[in-house]
Write an enzyme that holds these catalytic residues in place. Structure first.
Site, PDB file in Angstrom:
ATOM      1  N   ASP A  16       0.856  -1.187   0.000  1.00 15.79           N
ATOM      2  CA  ASP A  16       0.000   0.000   0.000  1.00 15.79           C
ATOM      3  C   ASP A  16       0.895   1.241   0.000  1.00 15.79           C
ATOM      4  O   ASP A  16       1.635   1.480   0.959  1.00 15.79           O
ATOM      5  CB  ASP A  16      -0.898  -0.018   1.238  1.00 15.79           C
ATOM      6  CG  ASP A  16      -2.021   1.001   1.169  1.00 15.79           C
ATOM      7  OD1 ASP A  16      -2.136   1.692   0.133  1.00 15.79           O
ATOM      8  OD2 ASP A  16      -2.789   1.107   2.147  1.00 15.79           O
ATOM      9  N   ASP A 110      -2.518   2.422  -6.133  1.00 15.00           N
ATOM     10  CA  ASP A 110      -1.410   2.388  -5.175  1.00 15.00           C
ATOM     11  C   ASP A 110      -1.441   1.171  -4.273  1.00 15.00           C
ATOM     12  O   ASP A 110      -0.785   1.146  -3.241  1.00 15.00           O
ATOM     13  CB  ASP A 110      -1.462   3.645  -4.298  1.00 15.00           C
ATOM     14  CG  ASP A 110      -2.776   3.782  -3.540  1.00 15.00           C
ATOM     15  OD1 ASP A 110      -3.771   3.167  -3.955  1.00 15.00           O
ATOM     16  OD2 ASP A 110      -2.813   4.511  -2.543  1.00 15.00           O
ATOM     17  N   GLU A 111      -2.169   0.136  -4.660  1.00 11.50           N
ATOM     18  CA  GLU A 111      -2.409  -0.958  -3.720  1.00 11.50           C
ATOM     19  C   GLU A 111      -2.595  -2.273  -4.466  1.00 11.50           C
ATOM     20  O   GLU A 111      -3.278  -2.327  -5.482  1.00 11.50           O
ATOM     21  CB  GLU A 111      -3.667  -0.612  -2.910  1.00 11.50           C
ATOM     22  CG  GLU A 111      -4.039  -1.560  -1.818  1.00 11.50           C
ATOM     23  CD  GLU A 111      -5.326  -1.116  -1.132  1.00 11.50           C
ATOM     24  OE1 GLU A 111      -5.715  -1.797  -0.164  1.00 11.50           O
ATOM     25  OE2 GLU A 111      -5.939  -0.118  -1.559  1.00 11.50           O
TER      26      GLU A 111
END
Length: 362
Positions: A16, A110-111
């Site tokens: 993350d 983003d993960e």
């Protein structure tokens, strides 16, 4: 690590990125570093897409109306989003993941989850891989990432939240059940504010409380989510990391603290939801033809209204116009509205068709 019921030994990493959009802006503009930054627009109907950690100290967070964010943090600096840049950085990060495993399940720009049980580097320890990935992300993008390592997806996700920003946390099979038992329900991934409030009314405030309820009780009160809650309360999550996961629709909904009775309040409540759906579309070059409005009344009955266009809806403004066409005939409302939702379906890509992307989370 512990085997699943299918006998497979799993090692899962959840990566993350830390305040991703805002961190990219601070990286690219040194004048923003160390200052409270919000990605978005300060207009009256604007919504915060992301907030830096300096802004979060004031209570600013994503999906918050811009006027509220500015009130909480008068020195907040708004910068417009640059999704082309975020996608480019996301592809850099994805390329790093791909050097370690082919089993990558994107959740957001983003993960992502990574299954490194049988990784391409032949590294035995998932923790070592997570550290390598975090170091490479820092070296190649100038950004920090937090990582969670565990034996299933739920616990890996929970672990990545434990030492943010720029941290790593491991939950072993030995400690998994105890970790879940001590975890407040409101922090469970997959338990939103409305569900957490319902659980609280039922006397469920921690993982231990959830574990104490039998399967029949959870199915009775939470329907198809009941079995999921039953097993994660025991630290068990059999979901596989799915690199081929595709979305059939994009949706967002919100349960309101007080029932809505007038059209203008309903319109205002829908704007952050439309914005959230459209940010996903923008981030991934996706458009849809079908717009669906969901309305749950105060007595928990619900209706949906949909409209399908001949071509993909090209802008957030047009999504809002269609939603308004579906919403307006419902007023004057026969009863209070407790929940509103917006979904876009019949999806297709319009940009970067052949490039690996991470999708924006809802």
């Amino acid at each position: 690590m512990v085997p699943s019921t299918h006998g497979r030994l799993r090692k899962i990493i959840h990566i993350d990125m830390d305040a991703f959009y805002a961190s990219v802006e601070q990286r690219d503009n040194p004048e923003l570093r160390g200052k409270p930054v919000a990605v978005g627009y300060p207009e009256a109907r604007g919504v915060v897409a992301a907030a830096s950690y300096e802004a979060r100290k004031f209570g600013v967070h994503s999906a918050m109306p811009s006027v509220t964010a500015k009130r909480k943090c008068p020195d907040l600096i708004f910068v417009p989003h640059r999704f082309d840049v975020y996608r480019s950085v996301s592809r850099q990060i994805h390329a790093i993941f791909a050097e370690y495993t082919t089993l990558i399940e994107p959740l957001s720009l983003d993960e992502a989850y990574l299954d490194v049980t049988e990784n391409l580097k032949g590294v035995e320890l998932a923790t070592e891989i997570a550290e390598e990935i975090r170091a490479r992300i820092k070296a190649e993008t100038g950004l920090t990432a937090s990582a969670g390592v565990s034996y299933n997806k739920f616990l890996a996700k929970m672990a990545s939240d434990q030492r943010k920003p720029d941290g790593l946390f491991v939950i072993t099979p030995k400690h998994g059940p105890a970790f879940v038992e001590a975890l407040p329900i409101k922090k469970f991934h997959g338990v939103g504010p409305a569900t957490a409030e319902k659980m609280k009314r039922l006397g469920i405030e921690t993982g231990a409380d959830l574990k104490a309820r039998d399967l029949a009780f959870l199915q009775r009160h939470f329907g198809k989510s009941g079995p999921y809650f039953y097993w994660i309360a025991r630290g068990i999550d059999e979901r596989e990391v799915r690199p081929d996961r595709t979305r059939k629709s994009i949706g967002a909904e919100d349960t309101f603290r007080e029932d809505i009775h007038d059209l203008e309040t309903a319109r205002a409540g829908l704007m952050p939801l439309i914005d959230k759906v459209w940010r996903y579309c923008e981030a991934n070059g996706i458009r849809g033809k079908t717009v669906t409005l969901k309305v749950k009344w105060s007595d928990f009955t619900q209706i949906t209204r949909s409209k399908t266009t001949t071509a993909p809806v090209p802008s957030a403004a047009e999504v809002a116009d269609i939603v308004d066409l579906l919403l307006s005939p419902l007023f004057p409302a026969p009863k209070g509205i407790r929940l509103l939702g917006v979904t876009l379906s019949s999806l297709d890509t319009v940009d970067n068709r052949n490039e690996p992307q991470l999708a924006f989370a809802l």
